[in-house]
Design an enzyme around this catalytic site. Structure first.
Site, PDB file in Angstrom:
ATOM      1  N   GLN A  29       0.826  -1.197   0.000  1.00  0.00           N
ATOM      2  CA  GLN A  29       0.000   0.000   0.000  1.00  0.00           C
ATOM      3  C   GLN A  29       0.867   1.257   0.000  1.00  0.00           C
ATOM      4  O   GLN A  29       0.530   2.250  -0.661  1.00  0.00           O
ATOM      5  CB  GLN A  29      -0.945   0.001   1.205  1.00  0.00           C
ATOM      6  CG  GLN A  29      -2.093  -0.986   1.087  1.00  0.00           C
ATOM      7  CD  GLN A  29      -3.193  -0.709   2.084  1.00  0.00           C
ATOM      8  OE1 GLN A  29      -2.967  -0.187   3.175  1.00  0.00           O
ATOM      9  NE2 GLN A  29      -4.416  -1.063   1.730  1.00  0.00           N
ATOM     10  N   ASP A  88       4.449   1.961  12.022  1.00  0.00           N
ATOM     11  CA  ASP A  88       3.348   1.562  12.892  1.00  0.00           C
ATOM     12  C   ASP A  88       2.904   2.768  13.710  1.00  0.00           C
ATOM     13  O   ASP A  88       3.739   3.436  14.344  1.00  0.00           O
ATOM     14  CB  ASP A  88       3.846   0.442  13.824  1.00  0.00           C
ATOM     15  CG  ASP A  88       2.751  -0.170  14.684  1.00  0.00           C
ATOM     16  OD1 ASP A  88       1.722   0.497  14.935  1.00  0.00           O
ATOM     17  OD2 ASP A  88       2.938  -1.315  15.130  1.00  0.00           O
ATOM     18  N   GLU A 105     -10.589   5.225   9.869  1.00  0.00           N
ATOM     19  CA  GLU A 105     -10.909   3.801   9.996  1.00  0.00           C
ATOM     20  C   GLU A 105      -9.649   2.942  10.108  1.00  0.00           C
ATOM     21  O   GLU A 105      -9.562   1.870   9.530  1.00  0.00           O
ATOM     22  CB  GLU A 105     -11.780   3.352   8.821  1.00  0.00           C
ATOM     23  CG  GLU A 105     -13.110   4.095   8.764  1.00  0.00           C
ATOM     24  CD  GLU A 105     -13.967   3.734   7.558  1.00  0.00           C
ATOM     25  OE1 GLU A 105     -13.668   2.730   6.876  1.00  0.00           O
ATOM     26  OE2 GLU A 105     -14.936   4.476   7.286  1.00  0.00           O
ATOM     27  N   HIS A 136      -8.160  -1.215  14.146  1.00  0.00           N
ATOM     28  CA  HIS A 136      -7.323  -2.414  14.098  1.00  0.00           C
ATOM     29  C   HIS A 136      -6.451  -2.573  15.339  1.00  0.00           C
ATOM     30  O   HIS A 136      -5.895  -3.651  15.570  1.00  0.00           O
ATOM     31  CB  HIS A 136      -6.419  -2.376  12.867  1.00  0.00           C
ATOM     32  CG  HIS A 136      -7.101  -2.710  11.587  1.00  0.00           C
ATOM     33  ND1 HIS A 136      -7.575  -3.971  11.294  1.00  0.00           N
ATOM     34  CD2 HIS A 136      -7.395  -1.939  10.508  1.00  0.00           C
ATOM     35  CE1 HIS A 136      -8.119  -3.969  10.086  1.00  0.00           C
ATOM     36  NE2 HIS A 136      -8.034  -2.754   9.600  1.00  0.00           N
TER      37      HIS A 136
END
Length: 291
Positions: free
Chosen positions: A106, A129, A147, A151
């Site tokens: 990505q 991260d 969004e 996670h």
């Protein structure tokens, strides 16, 4: 594949989150964004929105308005996906942006798109991260997350890291899904967990829990805007897409064209709407400021 509803497994790892986005890239591209958008989020629907692509852009507009983003701002996108928000912020507001993502493919895609749109001098993307942001304290004017914090198993750490890298007076803005309650009926809890597991999300925070994370981190002027009604058409669209493509999904799984993750992602298109209809989750836009 492990049972994604069993929290005793190690299914909910950064590696599997990255695998999920690799395995489902073609589904998002074919059925959600098309060639017109890089957005991976639910759209924001209001009276001004006429179609799905407009709704995706509208969510960007809503977050940018709440954060009062301008050309002087340096914005961190924490969990940047394909870089759509970073590129949009450069194009629409002239801001300088950095996108971080744990999924290398990505990041590469985001870098390619930045060059394609001619904004590579104002935005960059790195593998990182958001629990351990590789930036000094006080580096950014805005932290932006669409969004992505869902996670995290440590949403309090997300809040503290966002606070750390913001300048004094810096703003946090994010949109995400949140569980409606910690006291759902057993069938509703099972439905919610079944949907989340397919997206490699262990659990959601409630509005109240996440607000406390932000306050404990040091944020002030914390605001919560309920946006469940605004994302409802997108949720329903995702559901209808899953219903319509169901026969193909079953065929693809049968002949080995669907990986288990890709097939689970198809299932989630139906489960997320059923869970929303059962009022197990809500959608919220949060904002706050570092003093």
């Amino acid at each position: 594949m492990t049972n994604v509803t069993n929290e005793s497994t190690d299914w909910f790892t950064p590696e599997n989150i990255a695998r999920y986005y690799r395995a489902t890239r073609w589904q998002y591209r074919a059925l959600w964004t098309g060639k017109q958008s890089l957005a991976l989020h639910y759209g924001y629907w209001d009276q001004a929105v006429k179609d799905h692509i407009q709704a995706l852009d509208r969510m960007n507009e809503e977050l940018a308005r709440r954060a009062n983003i301008c050309a002087a701002d340096y914005v961190l996108d924490a969990g940047c996906g394909w870089g759509g928000s970073c590129i949009w912020l450069v194009q629409k507001h002239g801001a300088r942006t950095l996108g971080i993502n744990i999924e290398p493919e990505q990041v590469q895609k985001a870098q390619e798109k930045a060059r394609l749109f001619g904004v590579q001098d104002r935005t960059s993307f790195i593998v990182a991260d958001y629990h351990r942001i590789p930036a000094a304290e006080g580096s950014f004017d805005v932290v932006w997350a669409m969004e992505s914090f869902c996670h995290s198993d440590h949403k309090d750490v997300c809040a503290r890291e966002a606070f750390r890298v913001l300048k004094p007076g810096g703003r946090l803005v994010l949109c995400d899904y949140f569980r409606a309650s910690r006291r759902l009926a057993a069938p509703d809890e099972m439905l919610l967990r079944k949907w989340l597991g397919q997206w490699v999300v262990r659990d959601l925070a409630t509005f109240g829990e996440f607000r406390e994370h932000l306050l404990s981190a040091g944020f002030i002027d914390v605001n919560i805007d309920e946006a469940t009604a605004n994302i409802y058409p997108s949720s329903r669209r995702l559901y209808l897409t899953g219903v319509i493509t169901g026969p193909l999904a079953i065929l693809f799984r049968g002949v080995g064209l669907h990986t288990r993750m890709a097939h689970g992602n198809w299932k989630s298109s139906i489960l997320q709407y059923r869970a929303l209809k059962r009022s197990t989750w809500r959608y919220g836009i949060f904002s706050g400021r570092r003093p």
